[in-house]
Write a protein that holds these residues in place. Structure first.
Motif, mmCIF file in Angstrom:
data_model
loop_
_atom_site.group_PDB
_atom_site.id
_atom_site.type_symbol
_atom_site.label_atom_id
_atom_site.label_comp_id
_atom_site.label_asym_id
_atom_site.label_seq_id
_atom_site.Cartn_x
_atom_site.Cartn_y
_atom_site.Cartn_z
ATOM 1 N N PHE A 12 0.843 -1.194 0.000
ATOM 2 C CA PHE A 12 0.000 0.000 0.000
ATOM 3 C C PHE A 12 0.875 1.239 0.000
ATOM 4 O O PHE A 12 2.070 1.188 0.295
ATOM 5 C CB PHE A 12 -0.961 0.008 1.198
ATOM 6 C CG PHE A 12 -0.312 0.367 2.508
ATOM 7 C CD1 PHE A 12 -0.371 1.667 2.986
ATOM 8 C CD2 PHE A 12 0.341 -0.591 3.265
ATOM 9 C CE1 PHE A 12 0.226 2.000 4.192
ATOM 10 C CE2 PHE A 12 0.930 -0.271 4.463
ATOM 11 C CZ PHE A 12 0.871 1.032 4.936
ATOM 12 N N SER A 13 0.239 2.344 -0.347
ATOM 13 C CA SER A 13 0.917 3.626 -0.342
ATOM 14 C C SER A 13 -0.096 4.680 0.068
ATOM 15 O O SER A 13 -1.228 4.669 -0.402
ATOM 16 C CB SER A 13 1.474 3.941 -1.733
ATOM 17 O OG SER A 13 2.095 5.194 -1.748
ATOM 18 N N ILE A 14 0.308 5.563 0.956
ATOM 19 C CA ILE A 14 -0.548 6.664 1.393
ATOM 20 C C ILE A 14 -0.041 7.926 0.704
ATOM 21 O O ILE A 14 1.130 8.274 0.824
ATOM 22 C CB ILE A 14 -0.496 6.864 2.925
ATOM 23 C CG1 ILE A 14 -0.856 5.570 3.665
ATOM 24 C CG2 ILE A 14 -1.363 8.021 3.357
ATOM 25 C CD1 ILE A 14 -2.298 5.195 3.608
ATOM 26 N N THR A 15 -0.916 8.592 -0.020
ATOM 27 C CA THR A 15 -0.531 9.810 -0.726
ATOM 28 C C THR A 15 -1.579 10.890 -0.497
ATOM 29 O O THR A 15 -2.680 10.608 -0.012
ATOM 30 C CB THR A 15 -0.416 9.567 -2.242
ATOM 31 O OG1 THR A 15 -1.708 9.198 -2.734
ATOM 32 C CG2 THR A 15 0.591 8.482 -2.566
ATOM 33 N N ALA A 16 -1.239 12.096 -0.886
ATOM 34 C CA ALA A 16 -2.225 13.180 -0.885
ATOM 35 C C ALA A 16 -3.277 12.869 -1.939
ATOM 36 O O ALA A 16 -3.032 12.114 -2.883
ATOM 37 C CB ALA A 16 -1.532 14.506 -1.184
ATOM 38 N N LEU A 177 -7.508 11.396 12.052
ATOM 39 C CA LEU A 177 -6.053 11.459 11.874
ATOM 40 C C LEU A 177 -5.684 12.670 11.022
ATOM 41 O O LEU A 177 -6.390 13.016 10.080
ATOM 42 C CB LEU A 177 -5.544 10.195 11.188
ATOM 43 C CG LEU A 177 -5.757 8.896 11.940
ATOM 44 C CD1 LEU A 177 -5.436 7.719 11.027
ATOM 45 C CD2 LEU A 177 -4.876 8.850 13.171
ATOM 46 N N ARG A 178 -4.529 13.273 11.345
ATOM 47 C CA ARG A 178 -4.037 14.396 10.553
ATOM 48 C C ARG A 178 -2.622 14.083 10.121
ATOM 49 O O ARG A 178 -1.802 13.668 10.930
ATOM 50 C CB ARG A 178 -4.050 15.685 11.365
ATOM 51 C CG ARG A 178 -5.442 16.099 11.731
ATOM 52 C CD ARG A 178 -5.456 17.473 12.298
ATOM 53 N NE ARG A 178 -6.601 18.137 11.690
ATOM 54 C CZ ARG A 178 -6.706 19.416 11.521
ATOM 55 N NH1 ARG A 178 -5.740 20.200 11.876
ATOM 56 N NH2 ARG A 178 -7.773 19.924 10.969
ATOM 57 N N GLY A 179 -2.376 14.243 8.848
ATOM 58 C CA GLY A 179 -1.030 14.060 8.325
ATOM 59 C C GLY A 179 -0.807 12.671 7.747
ATOM 60 O O GLY A 179 -1.390 11.683 8.198
ATOM 61 N N LEU A 180 0.060 12.624 6.737
ATOM 62 C CA LEU A 180 0.348 11.363 6.059
ATOM 63 C C LEU A 180 1.083 10.377 6.961
ATOM 64 O O LEU A 180 0.826 9.176 6.910
ATOM 65 C CB LEU A 180 1.180 11.623 4.798
ATOM 66 C CG LEU A 180 0.450 12.314 3.643
ATOM 67 C CD1 LEU A 180 1.407 12.590 2.491
ATOM 68 C CD2 LEU A 180 -0.704 11.468 3.158
ATOM 69 N N ALA A 181 1.993 10.874 7.798
ATOM 70 C CA ALA A 181 2.792 9.978 8.643
ATOM 71 C C ALA A 181 1.904 9.215 9.635
ATOM 72 O O ALA A 181 2.036 7.998 9.783
ATOM 73 C CB ALA A 181 3.866 10.764 9.384
ATOM 74 N N LYS A 182 0.994 9.920 10.303
ATOM 75 C CA LYS A 182 0.095 9.257 11.263
ATOM 76 C C LYS A 182 -0.847 8.290 10.549
ATOM 77 O O LYS A 182 -1.101 7.185 11.036
ATOM 78 C CB LYS A 182 -0.722 10.297 12.026
ATOM 79 C CG LYS A 182 0.072 11.077 13.045
ATOM 80 C CD LYS A 182 -0.815 12.072 13.757
ATOM 81 C CE LYS A 182 0.007 12.934 14.706
ATOM 82 N NZ LYS A 182 -0.815 13.990 15.319
ATOM 83 N N THR A 183 -1.350 8.715 9.401
ATOM 84 C CA THR A 183 -2.254 7.844 8.642
ATOM 85 C C THR A 183 -1.531 6.579 8.193
ATOM 86 O O THR A 183 -2.056 5.471 8.309
ATOM 87 C CB THR A 183 -2.832 8.591 7.429
ATOM 88 O OG1 THR A 183 -3.471 9.787 7.887
ATOM 89 C CG2 THR A 183 -3.830 7.739 6.686
ATOM 90 N N LYS A 184 -0.305 6.752 7.708
ATOM 91 C CA LYS A 184 0.474 5.590 7.261
ATOM 92 C C LYS A 184 0.727 4.637 8.432
ATOM 93 O O LYS A 184 0.624 3.411 8.271
ATOM 94 C CB LYS A 184 1.798 6.045 6.652
ATOM 95 C CG LYS A 184 2.593 4.901 6.066
ATOM 96 C CD LYS A 184 3.817 5.385 5.316
ATOM 97 C CE LYS A 184 4.542 4.196 4.717
ATOM 98 N NZ LYS A 184 5.682 4.588 3.900
ATOM 99 N N LEU A 185 1.040 5.162 9.595
ATOM 100 C CA LEU A 185 1.276 4.331 10.781
ATOM 101 C C LEU A 185 0.026 3.534 11.131
ATOM 102 O O LEU A 185 0.091 2.321 11.351
ATOM 103 C CB LEU A 185 1.712 5.187 11.968
ATOM 104 C CG LEU A 185 1.830 4.453 13.309
ATOM 105 C CD1 LEU A 185 2.943 3.405 13.252
ATOM 106 C CD2 LEU A 185 2.063 5.432 14.442
#
Length: 196
Positions: A12-16, A177-185
């Motif tokens: 998977f990949s989390i992107t804007a 959740l806010r931000g890509l880093a937290k969402t990815k975690l």
């Protein structure tokens, strides 16, 4: 990405939200190990991933692309001629033979020749070859109008069920959740739990 049989996540990949899905998928394929590429028979994707470049990349990895198609024909034509023959095709991959009277007859799909990289079609007891390199978006190693293509494409619903579990069971539908880093975690932890 998930395994269509087990419905378990494999990448998977989390992107804007404004990042092109096709580019993200191409980048994810680059990270696949040789073992993963060898195990993958086909990749099923919806029409949002339809692009010649992505199709070529998937085929170069010896994986069959099963991708729904968008109508990108801007000239208003319903069919185009295949080379200098009596064969025409439409944007959805249906192949027809045009007889001397100008009538259009649907040709019977007879399989893929992997050595010559061509689709085989029959009409009037004669076998015709259509090379996939002629129009890579339309002519895939499994004909778009075949039962096999439709059967494989239906397996794409496994990713929808995976996304549904992520939204419903892991409560991402109403996340704060806010931000890509937290969402990815959080997505990583959820997928670890699913695979466990």
């Amino acid at each position: 990405m998930c395994d269509a049989r087990t419905e378990l996540p494999i990448a998977f990949s989390i992107t804007a939200a404004n990042v092109d899905e096709r580019k993200t998928m191409a980048d994810m394929l680059e990270t696949f190990s040789d073992a993963q590429k060898q195990k993958a028979y086909a990749i099923m994707m919806d029409r949002g991933y339809d692009s010649t470049e992505l199709i070529k990349q998937i085929k170069n990895e010896e994986i069959i692309p099963i991708i729904d198609i968008r109508n990108c024909w801007r000239d208003g034509e319903e069919t185009k001629q295949y080379k200098d023959t009596d064969i025409v095709y439409d944007y959805a991959g249906h192949v027809y033979y045009i007889d001397d009277a100008g009538n259009k007859h649907k040709m019977l799909y007879k399989g893929y020749d992997s050595k010559k990289r061509c689709l085989r079609y029959e009409y009037g007891g004669k076998l015709y070859k259509i090379y996939t390199s002629y129009d890579e978006r339309i002519f895939l190693p499994i004909a778009r109008d075949s039962k096999k293509f439709k059967k494989l494409y239906k397996m794409r619903t496994s990713i929808e069920r995976l996304n549904g579990r992520l939204d419903r069971d892991f409560m991402f539908e109403d996340h704060c959740l806010r931000g890509l880093a937290k969402t990815k975690l959080m997505v990583s932890l959820s997928f670890i739990v699913m695979n466990a």
